[in-house]
Write a protein that holds these residues in place. Structure first.
Motif, PDB file in Angstrom:
ATOM      1  N   GLY A 118       0.852  -1.184   0.000  1.00  0.00           N
ATOM      2  CA  GLY A 118       0.000   0.000   0.000  1.00  0.00           C
ATOM      3  C   GLY A 118       0.885   1.231   0.000  1.00  0.00           C
ATOM      4  N   MET A 119       0.299   2.394  -0.237  1.00  0.00           N
ATOM      5  CA  MET A 119       1.087   3.624  -0.277  1.00  0.00           C
ATOM      6  C   MET A 119       1.717   3.916   1.082  1.00  0.00           C
ATOM      7  SD  MET A 119       2.160   5.894  -2.339  1.00  0.00           S
ATOM      8  CE  MET A 119       2.918   7.528  -2.332  1.00  0.00           C
ATOM      9  N   LYS A 120       0.982   3.649   2.144  1.00  0.00           N
ATOM     10  CA  LYS A 120       1.515   3.894   3.475  1.00  0.00           C
ATOM     11  C   LYS A 120       2.747   3.036   3.730  1.00  0.00           C
ATOM     12  CE  LYS A 120       0.163   4.161   8.331  1.00  0.00           C
ATOM     13  NZ  LYS A 120      -0.958   3.984   9.304  1.00  0.00           N
ATOM     14  N   SER A 121       2.676   1.753   3.378  1.00  0.00           N
ATOM     15  CA  SER A 121       3.828   0.873   3.604  1.00  0.00           C
ATOM     16  C   SER A 121       4.980   1.224   2.668  1.00  0.00           C
ATOM     17  CB  SER A 121       3.430  -0.596   3.449  1.00  0.00           C
ATOM     18  OG  SER A 121       2.977  -0.875   2.140  1.00  0.00           O
ATOM     19  N   TYR A 122       4.673   1.753   1.477  1.00  0.00           N
ATOM     20  CA  TYR A 122       5.739   2.194   0.579  1.00  0.00           C
ATOM     21  C   TYR A 122       6.513   3.355   1.191  1.00  0.00           C
ATOM     22  CZ  TYR A 122       8.116   4.721  -3.137  1.00  0.00           C
ATOM     23  OH  TYR A 122       9.060   5.392  -3.868  1.00  0.00           O
ATOM     24  N   VAL A 123       5.785   4.327   1.731  1.00  0.00           N
ATOM     25  CA  VAL A 123       6.438   5.484   2.345  1.00  0.00           C
ATOM     26  C   VAL A 123       7.298   5.036   3.520  1.00  0.00           C
ATOM     27  CG1 VAL A 123       6.021   7.596   3.674  1.00  0.00           C
ATOM     28  CG2 VAL A 123       4.770   7.183   1.556  1.00  0.00           C
ATOM     29  N   ALA A 168       3.523  17.048  -3.367  1.00  0.00           N
ATOM     30  CA  ALA A 168       2.863  17.359  -2.096  1.00  0.00           C
ATOM     31  C   ALA A 168       3.191  16.294  -1.044  1.00  0.00           C
ATOM     32  CB  ALA A 168       1.357  17.468  -2.297  1.00  0.00           C
ATOM     33  N   VAL A 169       3.273  15.019  -1.458  1.00  0.00           N
ATOM     34  CA  VAL A 169       3.658  13.952  -0.536  1.00  0.00           C
ATOM     35  C   VAL A 169       5.095  14.178  -0.054  1.00  0.00           C
ATOM     36  CG1 VAL A 169       4.202  11.486  -0.364  1.00  0.00           C
ATOM     37  CG2 VAL A 169       2.058  12.229  -1.410  1.00  0.00           C
ATOM     38  N   ASN A 170       5.983  14.550  -0.969  1.00  0.00           N
ATOM     39  CA  ASN A 170       7.361  14.853  -0.574  1.00  0.00           C
ATOM     40  C   ASN A 170       7.396  15.920   0.518  1.00  0.00           C
ATOM     41  OD1 ASN A 170       8.585  13.059  -2.329  1.00  0.00           O
ATOM     42  ND2 ASN A 170       8.928  14.572  -3.937  1.00  0.00           N
ATOM     43  N   GLU A 171       6.554  16.930   0.339  1.00  0.00           N
ATOM     44  CA  GLU A 171       6.515  18.032   1.292  1.00  0.00           C
ATOM     45  C   GLU A 171       5.978  17.572   2.652  1.00  0.00           C
ATOM     46  OE1 GLU A 171       5.006  22.676   1.223  1.00  0.00           O
ATOM     47  OE2 GLU A 171       3.776  21.161   0.245  1.00  0.00           O
ATOM     48  N   SER A 172       4.883  16.817   2.634  1.00  0.00           N
ATOM     49  CA  SER A 172       4.240  16.421   3.888  1.00  0.00           C
ATOM     50  C   SER A 172       5.010  15.322   4.622  1.00  0.00           C
ATOM     51  CB  SER A 172       2.810  15.954   3.627  1.00  0.00           C
ATOM     52  OG  SER A 172       2.789  14.761   2.849  1.00  0.00           O
ATOM     53  N   GLN A 173       5.731  14.473   3.860  1.00  0.00           N
ATOM     54  CA  GLN A 173       6.430  13.333   4.462  1.00  0.00           C
ATOM     55  C   GLN A 173       7.941  13.555   4.583  1.00  0.00           C
ATOM     56  OE1 GLN A 173       4.826  10.561   5.631  1.00  0.00           O
ATOM     57  NE2 GLN A 173       2.876  11.521   5.075  1.00  0.00           N
ATOM     58  N   ASN A 174       8.400  14.743   4.182  1.00  0.00           N
ATOM     59  CA  ASN A 174       9.835  15.053   4.217  1.00  0.00           C
ATOM     60  C   ASN A 174      10.638  14.016   3.432  1.00  0.00           C
ATOM     61  OD1 ASN A 174      12.129  16.548   4.881  1.00  0.00           O
ATOM     62  ND2 ASN A 174      12.484  15.392   6.768  1.00  0.00           N
ATOM     63  N   MET A 175      10.190  13.797   2.179  1.00  0.00           N
ATOM     64  CA  MET A 175      10.814  12.810   1.303  1.00  0.00           C
ATOM     65  C   MET A 175      11.258  13.467   0.009  1.00  0.00           C
ATOM     66  SD  MET A 175       8.133   9.671   1.733  1.00  0.00           S
ATOM     67  CE  MET A 175       9.150   8.565   0.755  1.00  0.00           C
ATOM     68  N   LYS A 176      11.877  12.678  -0.857  1.00  0.00           N
ATOM     69  CA  LYS A 176      12.255  13.170  -2.174  1.00  0.00           C
ATOM     70  C   LYS A 176      12.043  12.065  -3.199  1.00  0.00           C
ATOM     71  CE  LYS A 176      15.670  15.968  -4.606  1.00  0.00           C
ATOM     72  NZ  LYS A 176      17.019  16.600  -4.562  1.00  0.00           N
ATOM     73  N   GLY A 225      -4.301   7.961   4.172  1.00  0.00           N
ATOM     74  CA  GLY A 225      -3.688   9.154   4.737  1.00  0.00           C
ATOM     75  C   GLY A 225      -2.969  10.034   3.744  1.00  0.00           C
ATOM     76  N   PHE A 226      -3.311   9.896   2.451  1.00  0.00           N
ATOM     77  CA  PHE A 226      -2.679  10.712   1.412  1.00  0.00           C
ATOM     78  C   PHE A 226      -3.756  11.464   0.621  1.00  0.00           C
ATOM     79  CE2 PHE A 226       0.094   7.185   2.376  1.00  0.00           C
ATOM     80  CZ  PHE A 226       1.308   7.826   2.603  1.00  0.00           C
ATOM     81  N   PRO A 227      -4.312  12.529   1.194  1.00  0.00           N
ATOM     82  CA  PRO A 227      -5.363  13.294   0.522  1.00  0.00           C
ATOM     83  C   PRO A 227      -4.872  14.037  -0.711  1.00  0.00           C
ATOM     84  CG  PRO A 227      -4.634  14.434   2.507  1.00  0.00           C
ATOM     85  CD  PRO A 227      -3.973  13.086   2.521  1.00  0.00           C
ATOM     86  N   GLU A 228      -3.556  14.072  -0.906  1.00  0.00           N
ATOM     87  CA  GLU A 228      -3.001  14.786  -2.060  1.00  0.00           C
ATOM     88  C   GLU A 228      -3.525  14.241  -3.383  1.00  0.00           C
ATOM     89  OE1 GLU A 228       0.007  14.798   1.312  1.00  0.00           O
ATOM     90  OE2 GLU A 228      -1.229  13.291   0.317  1.00  0.00           O
ATOM     91  N   PHE A 229      -3.997  12.989  -3.397  1.00  0.00           N
ATOM     92  CA  PHE A 229      -4.454  12.367  -4.639  1.00  0.00           C
ATOM     93  C   PHE A 229      -5.983  12.270  -4.732  1.00  0.00           C
ATOM     94  CE2 PHE A 229      -0.128  10.913  -4.042  1.00  0.00           C
ATOM     95  CZ  PHE A 229       0.408  11.054  -5.314  1.00  0.00           C
TER      96      PHE A 229
END
Length: 331
Positions: free
Chosen positions: A144-149, A177-185, A249-253
């Motif tokens: 799932g997206m959560k487990s991927y993050v 937006a996910v990068n921003e909210s999750q501090n990822m790249k 938990g990813f409303p960005e999509f």
């Protein structure tokens, strides 16, 4: 008698402008549409756009329109095909199956998109809504997206890239937006179409991919990829077991469901546009076509050209603050 001739009388009765109802105008529309029609697709064969175009081309043929040729002109995230169509002869014989981001996002994200959606194009009809999704290779260790993050954060040296067929799309904006909210790249990687991108996703060249669900169904059904989540506010009938990205938990999509519609050059005559509009709306009502596209994860959403144009304007306004917040600018 051709389909265009049969539907001619019914097209003009319901139009606000009575002048369109004149038989002479109808005859001119028939003459303009004589011979083969070309439906241009801005992506490589095998993706969602190609699937929709070929389904409608076949249904139009069954309805009596004659030959409808699907022409693939991939490149520049669909803009090569759009510019080809906008510069073509405005006689109704060359149409573009436009993905809505070219009308609702690209005018905001590209410095010079090469076209003005309001001035260069005329909306003919909306055909289908396009639920989108994030997928990964079937052998990847996340489901799932959560487990991927969570996995990506624990494995920063691993490939963390998102394959996309369209830069500047809602999927591209969503991952920023996910990068921003999750501090990822997570880096977006552009492809010339969904098919080559999904092949790389299945083989692990890129860790995840985003596109229309319809593009992904063949490889999913073959067991080569798996869904991490779908766009929108509710699960799809075709994939009831797949959670929405918003659920995870990813409303960005949540707003990443776009649409396909038909556009023609802006100077195409009113009566010609009206004939095309009715032809596509009639095709949309065919049970066989509806069943075929629903099985691919698409949602029928037929609407007149005026409604399509209004929807595009509203979605453009809704994406503007998102683009401003993420600061995305495409060359």
């Amino acid at each position: 008698m051709s389909m265009i001739s049969r539907i001619r009388g019914g097209v003009f009765i319901g139009l606000a402008c009575c002048a369109m109802a004149l038989p002479a105008h109808a005859e001119k529309a028939d003459a303009a549409l004589a011979g083969p029609l070309t439906l241009v697709v801005g992506y490589a064969p095998g993706g969602a756009a190609d699937t929709v175009a070929r389904a409608y081309a076949e249904q139009l043929r069954k309805d009596g329109a004659g030959a409808v040729i699907v022409e693939n002109r991939p490149g520049a995230s669909g803009r090569i095909a759009l510019n080809y169509v906008k510069d073509s002869k405005p006689d109704g014989r060359t149409m573009y199956l436009v993905p809505s981001p070219l009308l609702t996002i690209f005018p905001l994200t590209y410095k010079a998109p090469g076209y003005d959606a309001e001035k260069d194009l005329r909306a003919v009809a909306t055909l289908v809504d396009i639920p989108t999704a994030i997928v990964t290779g079937a052998s990847q260790p996340f489901d799932g997206m959560k487990s991927y993050v969570e996995w990506a954060k624990k494995n920063p040296s691993s490939v963390t890239s998102l394959g996309v067929a369209t830069l500047g799309s809602s999927g591209h904006l969503g991952i920023l937006a996910v990068n921003e909210s999750q501090n990822m790249k997570i880096e977006p990687v552009a492809y010339r179409g969904a098919s080559p991108m999904l092949i790389d996703v299945a083989s692990g060249v890129v860790s995840i991919g985003w596109d229309a669900v319809a593009s992904m169904m063949p490889l999913y059904q073959a067991g080569k990829i798996k869904f991490l989540g779908v766009s929108g506010a509710k699960r799809l009938d075709a994939l009831p077991e797949v959670k929405t990205l918003a659920e995870q938990g990813f409303p960005e999509f949540k707003a990443a469901t776009s649409f396909y519609g038909i556009v023609v050059p802006s100077k195409t005559p009113d009566n010609t546009v009206a004939v095309l509009e009715t032809a596509f709306l009639k095709a949309s009502g065919a049970p066989e076509l509806q069943t075929q596209l629903a099985a691919k994860g698409l949602v029928m959403a037929p609407a007149k050209g005026a409604d399509m144009a209004q929807r595009a304007r509203e979605e453009l306004a809704s994406w503007r603050p998102v683009v401003e917040r993420t600061g995305i600018v495409m060359d």
